[in-house]
Motif scaffolding. Structure first.
Motif, PDB file in Angstrom:
ATOM      1  N   VAL A 275       0.843  -1.195   0.000  1.00 20.03           N
ATOM      2  CA  VAL A 275       0.000   0.000   0.000  1.00 20.03           C
ATOM      3  C   VAL A 275       0.876   1.243   0.000  1.00 20.03           C
ATOM      4  CG1 VAL A 275      -1.738   1.328   1.249  1.00 20.03           C
ATOM      5  CG2 VAL A 275      -1.860  -1.143   1.252  1.00 20.03           C
ATOM      6  N   ALA A 277       0.167   5.306   0.694  1.00 20.38           N
ATOM      7  CA  ALA A 277      -0.926   6.125   1.201  1.00 20.38           C
ATOM      8  C   ALA A 277      -0.425   7.298   2.033  1.00 20.38           C
ATOM      9  CB  ALA A 277      -1.877   5.261   2.037  1.00 20.38           C
ATOM     10  N   LEU A 288      -6.093   0.836   6.323  1.00 22.40           N
ATOM     11  CA  LEU A 288      -5.650   0.935   4.931  1.00 22.40           C
ATOM     12  C   LEU A 288      -6.339  -0.109   4.064  1.00 22.40           C
ATOM     13  CD1 LEU A 288      -1.898   1.441   5.715  1.00 22.40           C
ATOM     14  CD2 LEU A 288      -3.196   2.971   4.245  1.00 22.40           C
ATOM     15  N   LEU A 289      -6.470  -1.323   4.575  1.00 25.58           N
ATOM     16  CA  LEU A 289      -7.158  -2.387   3.848  1.00 25.58           C
ATOM     17  C   LEU A 289      -7.536  -3.486   4.820  1.00 25.58           C
ATOM     18  CD1 LEU A 289      -5.191  -5.122   3.443  1.00 25.58           C
ATOM     19  CD2 LEU A 289      -4.049  -3.614   1.842  1.00 25.58           C
ATOM     20  N   LYS A 337       4.989   4.036   2.304  1.00 22.45           N
ATOM     21  CA  LYS A 337       4.882   2.812   1.516  1.00 22.45           C
ATOM     22  C   LYS A 337       5.055   1.638   2.472  1.00 22.45           C
ATOM     23  CE  LYS A 337       6.973   5.024  -2.536  1.00 22.45           C
ATOM     24  NZ  LYS A 337       8.109   4.984  -3.494  1.00 22.45           N
ATOM     25  N   ALA A 373     -10.939  -1.538   0.665  1.00 17.53           N
ATOM     26  CA  ALA A 373      -9.830  -0.598   0.515  1.00 17.53           C
ATOM     27  C   ALA A 373     -10.150   0.641   1.344  1.00 17.53           C
ATOM     28  CB  ALA A 373      -9.656  -0.203  -0.947  1.00 17.53           C
ATOM     29  N   TRP A 383     -10.008   5.140   6.418  1.00 15.22           N
ATOM     30  CA  TRP A 383      -8.636   5.598   6.448  1.00 15.22           C
ATOM     31  C   TRP A 383      -8.513   7.093   6.731  1.00 15.22           C
ATOM     32  CZ3 TRP A 383      -3.997   4.716   7.556  1.00 15.22           C
ATOM     33  CH2 TRP A 383      -2.936   5.429   7.013  1.00 15.22           C
ATOM     34  N   ILE A 387      -5.280   7.064  -0.656  1.00 12.93           N
ATOM     35  CA  ILE A 387      -4.606   5.826  -1.027  1.00 12.93           C
ATOM     36  C   ILE A 387      -4.189   5.950  -2.485  1.00 12.93           C
ATOM     37  CG2 ILE A 387      -4.781   3.339  -1.279  1.00 12.93           C
ATOM     38  CD1 ILE A 387      -6.828   3.329   0.939  1.00 12.93           C
ATOM     39  N   GLN A 389      -2.121   3.618  -4.185  1.00 19.89           N
ATOM     40  CA  GLN A 389      -2.224   2.320  -4.849  1.00 19.89           C
ATOM     41  C   GLN A 389      -2.234   1.186  -3.839  1.00 19.89           C
ATOM     42  OE1 GLN A 389       1.429   0.846  -6.945  1.00 19.89           O
ATOM     43  NE2 GLN A 389       2.124   2.962  -6.733  1.00 19.89           N
ATOM     44  N   ILE A 390      -2.821   0.068  -4.270  1.00 19.92           N
ATOM     45  CA  ILE A 390      -2.817  -1.188  -3.513  1.00 19.92           C
ATOM     46  C   ILE A 390      -2.474  -2.303  -4.489  1.00 19.92           C
ATOM     47  CG2 ILE A 390      -4.172  -2.865  -2.208  1.00 19.92           C
ATOM     48  CD1 ILE A 390      -5.922  -0.595  -1.214  1.00 19.92           C
TER      49      ILE A 390
END
Length: 407
Positions: A275, A277, A288-289, A337, A373, A383, A387, A389-390
Motif C-alpha cells: 500500500v 498512502a 488501509l485495507l 509505503k 480498501a 482511512w 490511497i 495504490q494497492i
C-alpha cells in the motif's frame, strides 16, 4: 527484400501480481479506471456533499457514489483516492458570514467579495474597527461530553490589506464548555492565497455548548482585511473535507470501496500486500485495507493503530496470528509505503524500506470473502486520507523484494 523487426515487449509482467489498483487518476474518473489487475472495486457514498480538489486546484463536489480522486491544491499533483468517515458540519451558513446567524464584534462583513476555493464569488470580506476582539463567532450547542471538535475555515488576506503584526493578531478560537480554551494563531501564516486553517478542542464532562470564533483581529491591526470562506465545525480531532451548509447542518456519508470478487486472492495460502498512502491529519485506528469474513475473527488487515503506527495484523478463528507494528509515527501529509508478506509460520513487514517485524508462528485464516480498501473488516473505521495504490501478489514475496518496493 523484407526486413525482420524485433518486437519490443517492454518490462516483464510479474504473473504473481494478481491484484493492482492504481488510484492516482484525474478527477471524475470512474472507479473501474483504477483496476489494472483483478476486478474493479465497488464504490459507494450515500451523499453528494463530498468535496475534493481537481488538478487545477478547484474545489469540486462529487455526486452520490462517485469516488474522489483528490489532488494537492498547491501543486495539482494527484494524491489518490480520498476515503473518509461520515462527518457533519455543525455550523449553518458556512459561506454567509454576513448572515445574522453569525454574531459580530467590531467586525464588518461584506458578502461575496472574492473568488472562493470552489471558483464561486462567495468569499466574504472582514474589516475591523481596531477594537480588542474584532471577530465573527457562533455558539455550537448539543455537543457530546469528553469529545474532540474541530473548527476549520479558509482565510486569505484581501487585496490592499496590511500584513498582520503578529501571529496572535489573526486566530481561530474555541472556548466555552471545554477542558481549556484553544486557539490557533495564524497571523504570520495568512497570505493572499486561500489556505484552510483549523483548531481542535475537547469538551468537558458536562458540556452545554462552546463558541467557535473566526477571524479574530487584535487591537492595532485595523488595516488588516481578511477574505473568509467555508466555516466548518465537526466532531473529531482533525478536519475532513469541506461540507457546505445553508439553513441546516449537513452530513457527508462515509466512503466505502470494496469487492466480494476474491478470484485474485490465494485463499488459505501465502500472499503479499503493498500500500502507498497518506493522511492530511493523523487518524488513529484507521484502516488501509482489510480482507476478512466480515468479522474480526478471520482477517488480514493493514492499519494505523491507536499510537499512530502502521500495524500489520492477522487473526484466525479469533486468535491473533500476527501483530507487527511500525516504529515510526505517521505524520500529516506524508506518504508512506508499506508491505506485508505472509505464509504459514513466516510473516514479515516493511515500511519505507525498513523491516518493522517478523513472525515465525503463523496460521493463515480461512473463509475470507470480502475486501475493503481504506476501511476495516465491516466497512467502517475509514482511512481518512488518500490511497495512491494497492497491490497483491499470490505468493510470499522475499524480504529483499519488500525492502525494495517500499524504499
Amino acid at each position: 527484400m523484407s526486413t525482420l523487426r524485433r518486437r519490443r515487449t517492454g518490462a516483464r509482467i510479474d504473473p504473481t501480481c494478481t491484484f493492482s489498483q492504481f488510484f492516482e487518476l484525474p478527477a471524475g474518473s470512474p472507479i473501474t479506471a483504477a483496476a489494472k489487475r483483478g476486478p474493479a472495486l465497488t464504490f459507494t457514498r450515500d451523499s453528494g456533499d463530498a468535496t475534493y480538489f481537481d488538478k487545477n486546484a478547484l474545489l469540486i463536489k462529487a455526486a452520490v457514489d462517485v469516488p474522489r480522486f483528490d489532488h494537492d491544491p498547491a501543486t495539482g499533483a494527484s494524491l489518490g483516492l480520498l476515503i473518509e468517515v461520515a462527518r457533519t458540519n455543525l455550523l449553518l451558513r458556512s459561506e454567509e458570514f454576513d448572515n445574522a446567524y453569525w454574531s459580530k464584534n467590531g467586525t464588518s462583513v461584506t458578502a461575496n467579495q472574492a473568488v472562493a476555493p470552489d471558483g464561486t464569488t462567495t468569499a466574504d470580506l472582514f474589516t475591523a474597527d481596531d477594537g480588542v476582539n474584532d471577530s465573527a463567532f457562533r455558539v455550537v450547542a448539543g455537543v457530546d461530553a469528553d469529545s474532540d471538535y474541530t473548527l476549520s475555515v479558509w482565510i486569505a488576506l484581501a487585496p490592499g490589506s496590511d500584513t498582520p503584526a503578529a501571529d496572535g493578531n489573526v486566530n481561530l478560537v474555541l472556548f466555552g464548555d471545554l477542558v481549556a480554551t484553544v486557539s490557533n494563531n495564524i497571523g504570520s501564516d495568512v497570505t493572499s492565497l486561500f489556505q484552510r486553517f483549523s483548531v481542535t478542542g475537547t469538551t468537558n464532562g458536562a458540556p452545554t455548548n462552546f463558541t467557535a470564533q473566526v477571524g479574530l483581529i487584535q487591537s492595532g491591526d485595523s488595516g488588516v482585511k481578511l477574505l473568509v470562506w467555508g466555516a466548518q465545525v465537526e466532531k473529531g480531532s482533525f478536519p475532513t473535507s469541506y461540507i457546505s451548509t445553508t439553513s441546516s447542518t449537513v452530513t457527508r456519508s462515509a466512503d466505502v470501496c470494496s469487492t466480494t470478487d476474491l478470484s485474485w486472492f490465494n485463499a488459505d495460502g501465502p500472499g503479499t500486500f503493498y500500500v502507498q498512502a497518506s493522511q492530511p491529519g493523523v487518524a488513529p485506528n484507521a484502516f488501509l485495507l482489510a480482507i476478512s469474513d466480515g468479522t474480526s475473527n478471520n482477517r488480514i488487515v493493514m492499519l494505523q493503530n491507536g499510537v499512530n503506527k502502521t500495524q500489520f495484523f492477522m487473526a484466525d478463528g479469533g486468535d491473533t496470528q500476527v501483530g507487527l507494528n511500525d516504529l515510526v509515527d505517521w505524520a500529516a501529509d506524508t506518504e508512506k509505503k508499506a508491505a506485508f508478506a505472509f505464509a504459514t509460520n513466516d510473516a514479515a513487514s516493511y515500511t519505507d524500506g525498513t523491516q518493522t517485524g517478523t513472525d515465525s508462528s503463523v496460521t493463515l485464516p480461512s473463509g475470507l470473502d470480502v475486501f475493503y480498501a481504506g476501511a476495516g473488516e465491516t466497512g467502517a473505521a475509514q482511512w481518512n486520507g488518500h490511497i495512491a495504490q494497492i497491490r497483491y501478489w499470490d505468493v510470499r514475496k522475499s524480504n529483499a523484494f519488500l525492502q525494495s518496493i517500499t524504499a
